[in-house]
Motif scaffolding. Sequence first.
Motif, PDB file in Angstrom:
ATOM      1  N   ALA B 189      69.901  62.269  71.297  1.00 55.08           N
ATOM      2  CA  ALA B 189      68.577  62.763  71.926  1.00 55.08           C
ATOM      3  C   ALA B 189      68.524  64.715  71.031  1.00 55.08           C
ATOM      4  O   ALA B 189      67.715  65.123  70.922  1.00 55.08           O
ATOM      5  CB  ALA B 189      68.420  63.552  73.479  1.00 55.08           C
ATOM      6  N   GLY B 190      69.387  64.544  70.685  1.00 57.23           N
ATOM      7  CA  GLY B 190      69.714  66.462  70.031  1.00 57.23           C
ATOM      8  C   GLY B 190      69.553  66.198  68.442  1.00 57.23           C
ATOM      9  O   GLY B 190      68.959  64.974  68.270  1.00 57.23           O
ATOM     10  N   ARG B 191      69.627  67.343  67.993  1.00 57.94           N
ATOM     11  CA  ARG B 191      69.769  67.762  66.134  1.00 57.94           C
ATOM     12  C   ARG B 191      70.930  66.153  65.227  1.00 57.94           C
ATOM     13  O   ARG B 191      70.439  65.626  64.442  1.00 57.94           O
ATOM     14  CB  ARG B 191      70.034  68.957  66.513  1.00 57.94           C
ATOM     15  CG  ARG B 191      69.318  69.713  64.760  1.00 57.94           C
ATOM     16  CD  ARG B 191      69.675  71.150  64.871  1.00 57.94           C
ATOM     17  NE  ARG B 191      68.504  71.589  65.424  1.00 57.94           N
ATOM     18  CZ  ARG B 191      67.454  72.223  65.182  1.00 57.94           C
ATOM     19  NH1 ARG B 191      67.138  72.374  63.608  1.00 57.94           N
ATOM     20  NH2 ARG B 191      66.553  73.643  65.086  1.00 57.94           N
ATOM     21  N   HIS B 194      69.405  63.164  64.934  1.00 60.62           N
ATOM     22  CA  HIS B 194      68.650  62.758  64.488  1.00 60.62           C
ATOM     23  C   HIS B 194      69.113  62.703  63.282  1.00 60.62           C
ATOM     24  O   HIS B 194      68.319  62.062  61.908  1.00 60.62           O
ATOM     25  CB  HIS B 194      67.998  63.533  64.675  1.00 60.62           C
ATOM     26  CG  HIS B 194      66.757  63.201  65.656  1.00 60.62           C
ATOM     27  ND1 HIS B 194      66.753  64.091  67.293  1.00 60.62           N
ATOM     28  CD2 HIS B 194      65.705  63.024  66.607  1.00 60.62           C
ATOM     29  CE1 HIS B 194      66.189  63.434  68.603  1.00 60.62           C
ATOM     30  NE2 HIS B 194      65.487  62.944  67.657  1.00 60.62           N
ATOM     31  N   LEU B 197      70.996  59.290  62.326  1.00 60.04           N
ATOM     32  CA  LEU B 197      69.646  58.494  62.476  1.00 60.04           C
ATOM     33  C   LEU B 197      68.669  58.521  60.969  1.00 60.04           C
ATOM     34  O   LEU B 197      69.325  57.390  60.229  1.00 60.04           O
ATOM     35  CB  LEU B 197      69.200  58.591  63.218  1.00 60.04           C
ATOM     36  CG  LEU B 197      69.174  58.004  65.424  1.00 60.04           C
ATOM     37  CD1 LEU B 197      68.008  58.151  65.754  1.00 60.04           C
ATOM     38  CD2 LEU B 197      70.043  56.335  64.862  1.00 60.04           C
ATOM     39  N   ALA B 198      68.627  59.843  60.517  1.00 67.12           N
ATOM     40  CA  ALA B 198      67.894  59.687  59.540  1.00 67.12           C
ATOM     41  C   ALA B 198      68.659  59.171  57.532  1.00 67.12           C
ATOM     42  O   ALA B 198      68.731  58.325  57.044  1.00 67.12           O
ATOM     43  CB  ALA B 198      67.457  61.478  59.143  1.00 67.12           C
ATOM     44  N   ILE B 211      68.745  67.548  55.022  1.00 74.95           N
ATOM     45  CA  ILE B 211      70.179  68.045  56.386  1.00 74.95           C
ATOM     46  C   ILE B 211      70.716  67.119  55.194  1.00 74.95           C
ATOM     47  O   ILE B 211      70.604  67.390  53.803  1.00 74.95           O
ATOM     48  CB  ILE B 211      69.221  66.240  56.441  1.00 74.95           C
ATOM     49  CG1 ILE B 211      68.197  65.931  57.434  1.00 74.95           C
ATOM     50  CG2 ILE B 211      71.167  65.242  57.139  1.00 74.95           C
ATOM     51  CD1 ILE B 211      68.202  64.668  57.706  1.00 74.95           C
ATOM     52  N   GLY B 332      67.423  50.925  68.003  1.00 77.72           N
ATOM     53  CA  GLY B 332      67.538  51.805  66.668  1.00 77.72           C
ATOM     54  C   GLY B 332      67.272  53.573  67.573  1.00 77.72           C
ATOM     55  O   GLY B 332      67.244  54.210  66.464  1.00 77.72           O
ATOM     56  N   ASP B 333      65.936  53.924  67.795  1.00 74.40           N
ATOM     57  CA  ASP B 333      64.879  54.480  68.276  1.00 74.40           C
ATOM     58  C   ASP B 333      65.581  55.146  69.477  1.00 74.40           C
ATOM     59  O   ASP B 333      64.737  55.806  70.080  1.00 74.40           O
ATOM     60  CB  ASP B 333      63.733  54.164  68.408  1.00 74.40           C
ATOM     61  CG  ASP B 333      62.710  55.825  67.904  1.00 74.40           C
ATOM     62  OD1 ASP B 333      61.982  55.150  66.750  1.00 74.40           O
ATOM     63  OD2 ASP B 333      63.111  56.469  67.719  1.00 74.40           O
ATOM     64  N   GLY B 334      66.990  55.583  69.961  1.00 78.01           N
ATOM     65  CA  GLY B 334      67.115  56.067  71.246  1.00 78.01           C
ATOM     66  C   GLY B 334      67.438  55.059  72.517  1.00 78.01           C
ATOM     67  O   GLY B 334      66.796  55.502  73.617  1.00 78.01           O
TER      68      GLY B 334
END
Lengths: 243, 335
Positions: B189-191, B194, B197-198, B211, B332-334
């Motif tokens: 859920a945090g920076r 993210h 995942l990117a 990034i 994969g989207d949380g």
Amino acid sequence: MSGARLEVRDLSKSFRGLKAVRNASFEVPAGEIVGLIGPNGAGKTTIFNLIAGVMAADSGTVTLDGHSLAGLRPDQVCRAGVGRTFQIVKPFAGLSVQRNVVIAALNLAPDIDAAERRAVEILDRLGLKPKRHQLAGALTLPERKRLEVARALATGPRLLLLDEVMAGLRPTEVDVMVGVFKELNASLGITILLIEHVMRAVMALSRHIVVLHHGEIIADGTPEAVTRHPKVLESYLGEEALG
Amino acid sequence: MIGRLLGEAGTRARIALGLAALVLLAAPAMVDDYLLTVLTQSLFFAYLGQSWNVMMGFAGLLSLGHAMFVGLGAYVAGALFVHFGLPPVIGLFPAMALAALVGAAIGFLGFRFSIQGVYFALLTIAFAEFIRILFDHFTWVGGSSGLFIPVDNRTVNDLVHLRGTPEMFYYLALGLSVAALALSRLLLAGRLGHRWLAIREDQEAAQALGIDVFRAKMAAVVLSAAMTSLGGVFYAFYFNNMFPEQIFNINLSIELLLGPIIGGLGTLIGPILGAFVLTPLSELLSALTERHALIGIKHFVYGLCVVLIVVFLPGGLWPWIARRLGLDRPPGDGT
């Protein structure tokens, strides 16, 4: 947020002896929209990659508001204020459309909530808000192009590099995109450098056009002047056509 | 804190989670010693799977050598206890630090020199083998004949020295898996989550969005290594013995990654679900086939089950179940 001035000086890059870019020099004044055109293989995307830090130039300089971008990695160039799109779109296919943009917005946003607000606002601007909970991999090509733009915008750039974001769009969709960029440029003052083959878009957007051929800049001027330039006609249409 | 952990989880998801928690909390009172062992091992593998998932599921970094972190955790905490009487509750810190350091070394080599995909996986195998051979000849911790922690069946539970009843180990394993689940949830859920995942989806695009790929990947390896080594500390004091041939073996590396793959790569529930399918399945097959003299029949059937799940549910069990239960969100989207 305001636009930044880009200056490219004597930029050269070779790939195994092939001169992809030779001594290219041009500038994009702050807040302007400049088109970079030229036949396939002219070196346009190479110039983008050199500006964005994907590869290092053999010689020459790239500066943003007077600060050199030399030696910076792509992520550092992004944080310096340059947003870019990819000609071959690179969506995060397994993530939702919104999360794609949230990730980009985190470049400047202080926290996830702020990034989410910014992402929704940008998605709305590009007409992708209704699709924001879909997987990015499920988007159509025109939508993916818009997602590329949304992501680049979400990083909060002062200079936006657009690599053929109109390709494959229908004329009405091109008009919508042109409207989006005009509005962005007018309201936020973002400087835009665009590579484009769709002349309808280039002519409508650019106040200034740079023409590249075999890695060299052969013309640089207003759209009207450039399209009448004999060298440009020759490179696009061939010598015979000129008679 | 709990609100943040549950986040956007819907009512159904909350009820399902609550029910699962109740069953797991009450389980020791309802099952016999054998089943408790199976459950403890399931939780242990759920924890290891969750730790491995941080690298592969979130950041897209395939490790086939995670047994090395289990082994390092077990050996450091075990040796410090055996030689200096240092209780594992303190020994876990140097254990995790060493594993993190080894993870950092692998990450540095891999990412600095752009070793990607399969080649990165080979690098992790190479490191695991290297460390196995090293411990095979490291006589201070028993070399190839292994390290033993004095067994001492106390009736009083002693968490500091990790000595106690099977129930204590069960709850400890439960605590570890819940903590790993919560940590993964917060990370995603945090920076940092993210960023991972990117990178998993498209490294070049991630970099173009500002990034720092090197740093984010290093964070994934270091964190995953440290988490896994904590599982190793548990291993040492639960099984009371360790052999380089066993604990650094690629079989363990494979066993701990099958859970997340079967359960659903990159999902939060997948590693837990996968472990709770595979560990009991393995036990069940042992029980069913022990009277037959056919050597390897157990592994054959086990492998067949794994293949069937992978073929028919390539996204893993959890996304499929979640859809059925109406807990659906993009994979994969949380989730």
